[in-house]
Design a protein around this motif. Sequence first.
Motif, PDB file in Angstrom:
ATOM      1  N   UNK A  21       0.754  -1.182  -0.004  1.00 52.92           N
ATOM      2  CA  UNK A  21      -0.007   0.011  -0.093  1.00 52.92           C
ATOM      3  C   UNK A  21       0.906   1.133  -0.197  1.00 52.92           C
ATOM      4  N   UNK A  22       0.617   2.155  -1.055  1.00 50.89           N
ATOM      5  CA  UNK A  22       1.414   3.293  -1.022  1.00 50.89           C
ATOM      6  C   UNK A  22       0.744   4.623  -0.764  1.00 50.89           C
ATOM      7  N   UNK A  23      -0.598   4.569  -0.872  1.00 53.69           N
ATOM      8  CA  UNK A  23      -1.419   5.660  -0.187  1.00 53.69           C
ATOM      9  C   UNK A  23      -2.401   5.565   0.522  1.00 53.69           C
ATOM     10  N   UNK A  24      -2.580   6.267   1.908  1.00 49.19           N
ATOM     11  CA  UNK A  24      -3.576   5.958   2.973  1.00 49.19           C
ATOM     12  C   UNK A  24      -4.411   7.086   2.907  1.00 49.19           C
ATOM     13  N   UNK A  25      -5.767   7.047   2.408  1.00 46.72           N
ATOM     14  CA  UNK A  25      -6.692   7.952   2.444  1.00 46.72           C
ATOM     15  C   UNK A  25      -6.479   9.288   2.534  1.00 46.72           C
ATOM     16  N   UNK A  26      -5.998   9.742   1.462  1.00 46.30           N
ATOM     17  CA  UNK A  26      -5.421  10.998   1.365  1.00 46.30           C
ATOM     18  C   UNK A  26      -6.457  11.984   0.578  1.00 46.30           C
ATOM     19  N   UNK A  27      -6.677  12.920   1.349  1.00 42.95           N
ATOM     20  CA  UNK A  27      -7.748  14.228   0.942  1.00 42.95           C
ATOM     21  C   UNK A  27      -7.076  15.326   0.261  1.00 42.95           C
ATOM     22  N   UNK A  28      -7.510  16.031  -0.761  1.00 47.99           N
ATOM     23  CA  UNK A  28      -6.854  16.983  -1.518  1.00 47.99           C
ATOM     24  C   UNK A  28      -7.881  17.892  -2.236  1.00 47.99           C
ATOM     25  N   UNK A  29      -7.932  19.037  -1.943  1.00 49.28           N
ATOM     26  CA  UNK A  29      -8.708  20.006  -2.673  1.00 49.28           C
ATOM     27  C   UNK A  29      -8.028  21.040  -3.233  1.00 49.28           C
ATOM     28  N   UNK A  30      -8.368  21.276  -4.588  1.00 48.18           N
ATOM     29  CA  UNK A  30      -7.503  22.348  -5.523  1.00 48.18           C
ATOM     30  C   UNK A  30      -8.491  23.290  -6.079  1.00 48.18           C
ATOM     31  N   UNK A  31      -8.147  24.624  -5.756  1.00 49.94           N
ATOM     32  CA  UNK A  31      -9.076  25.756  -6.026  1.00 49.94           C
ATOM     33  C   UNK A  31      -8.690  26.387  -7.264  1.00 49.94           C
ATOM     34  N   UNK A  32      -9.463  27.139  -8.122  1.00 46.55           N
ATOM     35  CA  UNK A  32      -9.190  27.998  -9.126  1.00 46.55           C
ATOM     36  C   UNK A  32      -8.267  29.181  -8.325  1.00 46.55           C
TER      37      UNK A  32
END
Length: 501
Positions: A21-32
């Motif tokens: 497993x290389x990613x664990x429940x990652x959140x990310x928000x990108x805005x204009x």
Amino acid sequence: MSDPSPVLCASAISKSFGPVRVLFDVDLNLRSGDVHALIGENGAGKSTLMKILGGYLPPSSGTIEIDGAPVRFGNSAAAEAAGIVLIHQEFNLAEQLTVEANVFLGRELHAGPFLDWRRMREKTRELLAELETDIAPQQRVRELSVPQKQMVEIAKALVRDARVLMMDEPTAALTSREAQVLFRQIEKLKAQGVAILYTSHKLDEVKAISDTVTILRDGAKVTEGPVSEFSIDQMATQMVGRDVSDLFPQKAVHQGEAEALSVAHFSVPGHVEDAGFTLRRGEILGFAGLVGAGRTELMEAIVGLRHARGETRIAGKPTVIRSLKDASRHGLAYLTEDRKGHGLLLDKLMRPNVTLLGLDRFAGIFIDERAEDAALSTSIGEFDIRAPDRQVKVSNLSGGNQQKLLLAKTMLVEPDIVIIDEPTRGIDIGTKQQIYEFINGLAEAGKSIILISSEMAEVIGLCHRVIVMRAGRLTGELTGEDISEENIVRLAVGIEGHRVA
């Protein structure tokens, strides 16, 4: 000012490759209009997350939304159709095609049933002019330098009118001047409302151009917030989980004036003219200058990879080197700047890579695989090479672990003189610290090092002396307290007035 509502929202993104497993429940928000930095050590999961957002990999779990609506990309073309474009860390170019063909690959312009090469050429020329590079649209990509290829990747992304532009280590191969050109483009894109996800190991530029930062460690999100709330040292500490404020070791004590290597009246046709210098035993000698100054070409000629005219002496004795094998026989090794293209066999396992230069030590009628395995075990321990298992292909190692493997391969033949070209390009700060300790340790053990680097701090922090090149000529030499950014830059751009004999 960025839009408060995200253009792209990734929630609980996880990724496994088989049992790993290389990613664990990652959140990310990108805005204009927001530059969102994504940082972490090599292997932290940054590139994997970007590839998932760009449609190159499916997530094992988690959701992605565009403007609040769930999306699932079957491939990168689907992501691009939704306005999500990725500039890869590894060049994604067709080497045999022209620059203009690469820029419009998959998005060719037509005039009726025919390709409209005139319009594509004009648009490519405009983009390259914006990027302040003199690349011709009709040049073949295979003829370009590494920095030029990076500029083509950027031009290729700009033509796609992205709503979300992801940049994976875009300045790793660029000079400071070229990076400033890119930053001006980023400012324009911000003003146009593009959301930018930016990954870099250069934390000073992260601090300078980003609005928000997300830090990953071992595949999990450690923290996120406005970049103004983090110092560079704080970001580095969060990335690696330990204090890295003392990035450079105390310089090795210089071991006298004994000559290890000298070249005189050395010329490389089309690249270097009448160069001469001496490297001393136990010394780290830096070579600084702008990209295109001739540093790599000079060193490639010294180790027999290019035709040259001039005199070479090793330990005071006249020496003729016409190949890497000749160089190795004389105790001279070269660590290439292009670890993926020329340094390692990416589709092979670690074992044949680490023993490649010293293969004659392991070969009789058959290759002694048991001895090779023992050599790999030693290298994994000495160089802290981290891999999920020994059977992994080198292409699946992180950039930092690939670089450690290249170091192990080079040092297996026990050279006395080591030429290291861009030792930490695309490497995270924790691994950089390890590599600096290793280079310094070589000098302490009496090895002689030539270090080529485009990172000014690296040259200043490691080297006993620095030689600066410009347009194929040696313009000056700096020692002691004279080794400063100002003096190096003056010599690199041809300003007279600070030349040290």
